[in-house]
Write a protein that holds these residues in place. Structure first.
Motif, short mmCIF file in Angstrom:
data_model
loop_
_atom_site.label_atom_id
_atom_site.label_comp_id
_atom_site.label_asym_id
_atom_site.label_seq_id
_atom_site.Cartn_x
_atom_site.Cartn_y
_atom_site.Cartn_z
N GLU A 1 31.77 18.51 7.13
CA GLU A 1 30.42 18.80 6.41
C GLU A 1 29.72 19.58 7.19
OE1 GLU A 1 26.56 16.87 4.38
OE2 GLU A 1 28.27 15.63 4.57
N TYR B 1 26.07 21.63 8.22
CA TYR B 1 24.73 21.24 8.29
C TYR B 1 24.03 22.48 8.36
CZ TYR B 1 20.16 19.86 10.11
OH TYR B 1 18.82 19.76 10.21
N ARG C 1 28.74 16.60 12.05
CA ARG C 1 28.69 17.67 11.24
C ARG C 1 28.58 18.94 12.22
NH1 ARG C 1 23.88 16.62 7.05
NH2 ARG C 1 22.84 15.91 8.81
#
Length: 136
Positions: A9, A11, A89
């Motif tokens: 993921e 950021y 992340r």
């Protein structure tokens, strides 16, 4: 308690520049509040640690080899880098690194300032980095 985000993921950050300083070996000697906020590390976790504590494993080694060659010779370096947060992340930064000098003109460290790159620039560098990783 909120569970950590998955490793893949991204950021995204906005606002102030991320700033850090290292000695000539790449050990962190200074990190501003934005660096801590974006990386997810506390300042005491960063100081005296190698700057590659935030290096994402998908960054090609050759990119950093060139960077070190340039800055150790007194040149400034600019590029887009994928970094790894403490929580797994990642985030992309447009980085500008320049050497710092003592009164005698000797390099004593490096100052880096980072900002959020444009999405199109990230997409371009991803393709380039994938090719470099395949060659490693």
């Amino acid at each position: 308690m909120q569970k950590p985000a998955p490793v893949d993921e991204e950021y995204l950050f906005e606002g102030r520049k991320i700033v850090s300083e290292t000695d000539t070996r790449g050990m962190i000697t200074y990190a501003n509040r934005q660096f801590c906020n974006v990386s997810g590390y506390m300042l005491n976790e960063l100081l005296d640690q190698p700057h590659n504590i935030i290096r994402h494993p998908e960054m090609p080694k050759v990119a950093f080899e060139q960077m070190w060659q340039d800055i150790k010779r007194g040149k400034e370096w600019q590029g887009i880098v994928k970094n790894l947060r403490k929580d797994g992340r990642y985030y992309w930064v447009e980085t500008h690194i320049k050497p710092t000098y003592d009164d005698n003109g000797n390099i004593i460290g490096f100052l880096a300032a980072r900002s959020a790159p444009e999405r199109k620039n990230i997409d371009e560098v991803i393709t380039h980095y994938q090719k470099l990783l395949e060659e490693e």
